[in-house]
Design a protein around this motif. Structure first.
Motif, PDB file in Angstrom:
ATOM      1  N   ALA A  76       5.124   6.468  -0.816  1.00 32.99           N
ATOM      2  CA  ALA A  76       5.317   7.023   0.525  1.00 32.99           C
ATOM      3  C   ALA A  76       6.677   6.647   1.112  1.00 32.99           C
ATOM      4  O   ALA A  76       7.401   5.825   0.559  1.00 32.99           O
ATOM      5  CB  ALA A  76       4.219   6.507   1.441  1.00 32.99           C
ATOM      6  N   THR A  77       6.998   7.263   2.236  1.00 33.67           N
ATOM      7  CA  THR A  77       8.180   6.881   3.003  1.00 33.67           C
ATOM      8  C   THR A  77       7.705   6.107   4.225  1.00 33.67           C
ATOM      9  O   THR A  77       6.843   6.582   4.971  1.00 33.67           O
ATOM     10  CB  THR A  77       8.947   8.133   3.471  1.00 33.67           C
ATOM     11  OG1 THR A  77       9.327   8.875   2.315  1.00 33.67           O
ATOM     12  CG2 THR A  77      10.169   7.762   4.287  1.00 33.67           C
ATOM     13  N   ILE A  78       8.271   4.913   4.405  1.00 33.13           N
ATOM     14  CA  ILE A  78       7.855   4.122   5.558  1.00 33.13           C
ATOM     15  C   ILE A  78       8.991   3.963   6.566  1.00 33.13           C
ATOM     16  O   ILE A  78      10.160   3.923   6.195  1.00 33.13           O
ATOM     17  CB  ILE A  78       7.353   2.717   5.152  1.00 33.13           C
ATOM     18  CG1 ILE A  78       8.427   1.969   4.348  1.00 33.13           C
ATOM     19  CG2 ILE A  78       6.064   2.796   4.381  1.00 33.13           C
ATOM     20  CD1 ILE A  78       8.211   0.493   4.308  1.00 33.13           C
ATOM     21  N   GLY A 117       0.814  -1.227   0.000  1.00 32.67           N
ATOM     22  CA  GLY A 117       0.000   0.000   0.000  1.00 32.67           C
ATOM     23  C   GLY A 117       0.845   1.274   0.000  1.00 32.67           C
ATOM     24  O   GLY A 117       0.705   2.123  -0.888  1.00 32.67           O
ATOM     25  N   PRO A 118       1.752   1.428   0.971  1.00 30.18           N
ATOM     26  CA  PRO A 118       2.572   2.646   1.000  1.00 30.18           C
ATOM     27  C   PRO A 118       3.459   2.814  -0.238  1.00 30.18           C
ATOM     28  O   PRO A 118       3.557   3.911  -0.789  1.00 30.18           O
ATOM     29  CB  PRO A 118       3.414   2.481   2.267  1.00 30.18           C
ATOM     30  CG  PRO A 118       2.594   1.597   3.144  1.00 30.18           C
ATOM     31  CD  PRO A 118       1.895   0.653   2.207  1.00 30.18           C
ATOM     32  N   LEU A 119       4.095   1.741  -0.712  1.00 28.95           N
ATOM     33  CA  LEU A 119       4.964   1.884  -1.885  1.00 28.95           C
ATOM     34  C   LEU A 119       4.150   2.230  -3.135  1.00 28.95           C
ATOM     35  O   LEU A 119       4.601   3.003  -3.980  1.00 28.95           O
ATOM     36  CB  LEU A 119       5.811   0.625  -2.111  1.00 28.95           C
ATOM     37  CG  LEU A 119       6.824   0.272  -1.007  1.00 28.95           C
ATOM     38  CD1 LEU A 119       7.596  -0.985  -1.369  1.00 28.95           C
ATOM     39  CD2 LEU A 119       7.795   1.421  -0.741  1.00 28.95           C
ATOM     40  N   LEU A 120       2.958   1.678  -3.254  1.00 34.06           N
ATOM     41  CA  LEU A 120       2.105   2.042  -4.398  1.00 34.06           C
ATOM     42  C   LEU A 120       1.819   3.536  -4.388  1.00 34.06           C
ATOM     43  O   LEU A 120       1.648   4.158  -5.430  1.00 34.06           O
ATOM     44  CB  LEU A 120       0.789   1.254  -4.350  1.00 34.06           C
ATOM     45  CG  LEU A 120       0.893  -0.218  -4.759  1.00 34.06           C
ATOM     46  CD1 LEU A 120      -0.357  -0.987  -4.348  1.00 34.06           C
ATOM     47  CD2 LEU A 120       1.125  -0.356  -6.265  1.00 34.06           C
ATOM     48  N   ASN A 121       1.781   4.109  -3.178  1.00 37.54           N
ATOM     49  CA  ASN A 121       1.520   5.538  -3.044  1.00 37.54           C
ATOM     50  C   ASN A 121       2.790   6.382  -3.065  1.00 37.54           C
ATOM     51  O   ASN A 121       2.729   7.599  -2.877  1.00 37.54           O
ATOM     52  CB  ASN A 121       0.754   5.806  -1.752  1.00 37.54           C
ATOM     53  CG  ASN A 121      -0.729   5.490  -1.888  1.00 37.54           C
ATOM     54  OD1 ASN A 121      -1.486   6.292  -2.405  1.00 37.54           O
ATOM     55  ND2 ASN A 121      -1.138   4.300  -1.450  1.00 37.54           N
TER      56      ASN A 121
END
Ligand code: WT7
Length: 632
Positions: A328-330, A322-326
């Motif tokens: 984002a930085t995790i 989910g975050p990588l598709l967006n």
């Protein structure tokens, strides 16, 4: 039940309205409007969202839905894609190329920051390394790693190549790992010499060696060696770093059909054998992409800290995909929330200016136990959004979570499952909140509370939670067990049955009350009573066993086991200890019963099935309900 637990069941009537700035910033400002549109035009709704991502070939139809025993649901029919293209290449083509994808924090405080560009190069290297040793599209690869960036790299590399990853939580024992490798018939296992747990090294490689002894499908074991001096390798083994060094950093993503498997993840059910839940590239991609974006109001400037382990679905969907598709930085952190001290997570939030924190009720209750002084020591002012998942959150924990983070943040109590792949019932930043409630369905989702026959129940009456229609990230099937998959849809009226009991209040807000079946949630970990029982009866002195979940103020539930010994054995502390060891060996430390009671009798139906419900009622001192089928 302890007083604490009784207190934690108190009803809180307070309703929290979203603040103006939260609504202004949010992707979704008017829930009712979006929800209405999504239900009236589901294919348009999901098609528009899918259009935000890149596809090698567009779909011919958004959804094809037949009953599962006929063929099930197919999402984005005919489309070609690769989830890693959207997680990596799509960003590397833009200014996000040099944006941090992963900020990793080791248990000892060491740090690694990996940009999108670097992540893509490493994923490509790893895909080449896997290809080199013969891994091809559709092959299964088991990943048994601690929370280190290589875990994410390995998952994405499998996906890029078209192989199916099966991540096994590194807290599972050799026997549990072996069962999962065996069922998946994995060609390759990826592991590390050790994972750190409260300063101690857990020797994962030894566990893998023991597990693969009887797994003929395994051709190679790839080992990440973190320690010096380096551990010795066996002929089957490959050193991760050496092979990565040699591999090319270019690898074209495999062109996958939207419905091709992306991964399998084992989860516990009501029978002893864990089920391999299969998720696919297309629908899972769309579902995790949009829920991450809308539920957490994720924007480019955000840093998201999801404390889960990728060994579970939360890690798959809300750390990795989910975050990588967006783009984002995790934050990806190894270790426990209270080691070396209870300020560990609060310290990470301060140090990196974390904006979104997503964790479990058990972790919140644990931190709550250490008191307000820990969060008070840190600057948590960058936090903007909170989330919880995995088990019902009691209002006290909910209120504490909000209070210590500044009394201003929305809390997304997200309900979903391994099988659902994505969040299904949740508040959105623009909705009002009720402590202890997961609020309303995500757009496109139609849940209902029904009785055994599928009749809708009135407000505030507890019943079975069902979902009326398919959603994009729903599991495709259960590996090698389509009948078990079909059961989810066959039990009540052709609806998806979740296995949870819940009620809906007069505002349509969902309140979860626990599982309706023989699944227990211990600290949010999902365990089946049958698998614990079969671990217990594998002990030489045990004739029969029955397990129940018992309410616990910290862990939500703990396991209580009733045990009948074989003739000639007498209850003793020695046997008690031995049985616990047996469970640890068969399953792992998370499945060890908190309580074991030796007994000479277990309540059974006339057909010989153990009535755990009766045991549980007796344990809690409540009425057992219908016992008409109980044997005399
Ligand atoms: C079960 C699924 C979904 C990611 C982690 C767990 C329980 C999950 C909530 C919540 C009440 C919840 C349900 C569900 N559950 N979230 N917000 N409130 N209960 O995934 O291991 O597949 O477990 O967890 O009982 O069925 P899982």
């Amino acid at each position: 039940m302890s007083d604490e637990h009784v207190e934690s069941m108190l009803k809180v009537d307070e309703v929290f309205q979203p603040s103006k700035d939260v609504i202004e910033r949010a992707w979704i400002k008017d829930y009712e409007k979006v929800y209405k549109h999504s239900i009236e035009n589901p294919e348009t709704f999901w098609g528009e969202i899918a259009g935000e991502l890149e596809w090698f070939e567009k779909w011919k139809k958004v959804l094809k839905w037949e009953q599962p025993w006929m063929g099930g649901a197919s999402w984005f029919v005919g489309a070609k894609c690769n989830i890693t293209y959207n997680c990596l290449d799509r960003h590397v083509k833009t200014w996000r190329r040099n944006k941090a994808a992963i900020i990793w924090v080791g248990e000892d405080g060491s740090e690694r920051i990996i940009t999108y560009d670097e992540l893509l190069r490493n994923v490509n290297r790893c895909a080449n390394m896997l290809f080199e040793i013969g891994v091809r599209k559709g092959d299964r690869v088991t990943i048994y790693l601690p929370r280190i960036p290589e875990q994410i790299i390995a998952m994405l590399a499998c996906a890029r190549l078209g192989a199916v990853h099966s991540v096994v939580y590194s807290g599972f024992s050799a026997t549990a790992l072996q069962n999962r490798i065996h069922d998946a018939e994995s060609k390759v296992v990826i592991t590390a010499d050790c994972g750190y747990q409260r300063g101690k090294c857990v020797p994962l490689k030894n566990i893998v060696d023991e597990a693969v002894k009887d797994c003929p499908s395994v051709e190679k074991v790839i080992v990440i060696r973190r320690q010096e001096p380096k551990i010795k390798l066996e002929p089957k083994d490959i050193d991760w770093h050496e092979a990565m060094e040699k591999a090319s950093q270019k690898f074209e993503p495999a062109v996958m059909d939207s419905e091709d498997p992306l991964f399998m993840l084992y989860t516990s059910g009501t029978t002893g054998k864990p089920k391999g839940v299969i998720h696919v590239h297309g629908g899972y991609m769309v579902g995790t992409y949009i829920t991450t974006k809308w539920v957490f109001d994720l924007k480019d400037e955000d840093i998201m800290f999801c404390t889960a382990d990728p060994g579970w679905i939360t890690g798959h969907s809300y750390i990795v995909y989910g975050p990588l598709l967006n783009g984002a930085t995790i934050i990806f952190a190894e270790g426990a929330p209270d080691f070396p001290d209870p300020g560990r997570w609060w310290g990470i939030i301060e140090r990196y200016g974390v904006n979104i924190l997503y964790t479990t009720p058990t972790a919140i209750r644990l931190l709550m136990k250490y008191g307000d002084e820990w969060p008070e020591r840190y600057d948590l002012s960058n936090l903007r959004m909170l989330g919880t998942v995995g088990e019902p959150i009691n209002p006290e924990a909910w209120l504490w979570y909000r209070k210590v983070t500044g009394s201003r943040l929305p809390i997304m109590d997200t309900w979903w499952q391994t099988e659902t792949g994505m969040i299904l019932i949740t508040p959105l930043p623009c909705t009002k909140l009720k402590p202890g409630s997961a609020a309303r369905p995500f757009p496109g989702i139609e849940p209902m509370i029904v009785d055994r026959n599928g009749n809708p129940l009135p407000a505030n009456e507890g019943g079975f939670l069902v979902i009326k229609k398919p959603w994009p990230a729903m599991m495709k099937t259960i590996y090698k067990d389509p009948e078990r998959y079909a059961k989810y849809w066959q039990t009540i009226n052709g609806f998806y049955i979740a296995g949870d009991v819940a009620r809906q209040d007069e505002d349509g807000y969902f309140f979860f009350m626990g599982r309706a079946d023989d699944v227990i949630k211990v600290s949010g970990y999902r365990l089946g009573t049958a698998e614990i029982e079969s671990a217990i009866v594998s002990h030489y002195a045990v004739a029969e066993s029955a397990c129940i979940g018992k309410p616990d103020a910290l862990k939500g539930e703990v396991i209580k086991a009733f045990v009948i010994l074989k003739q000639g054995y007498k209850p003793s502390d020695f046997l008690l200890d031995e049985i616990k060891k047996q469970v640890r060996k068969e399953l792992g430390p998370i499945a060890i019963p908190a309580e074991i009671e030796f007994t000479e009798w277990l309540p059974k139906t006339r057909s010989g099935k153990i009535m755990r419900r009766v045991l549980k009622a007796k344990e809690l001192g409540v009425e057992p309900g219908d016992v008409s089928t109980l044997e005399e």
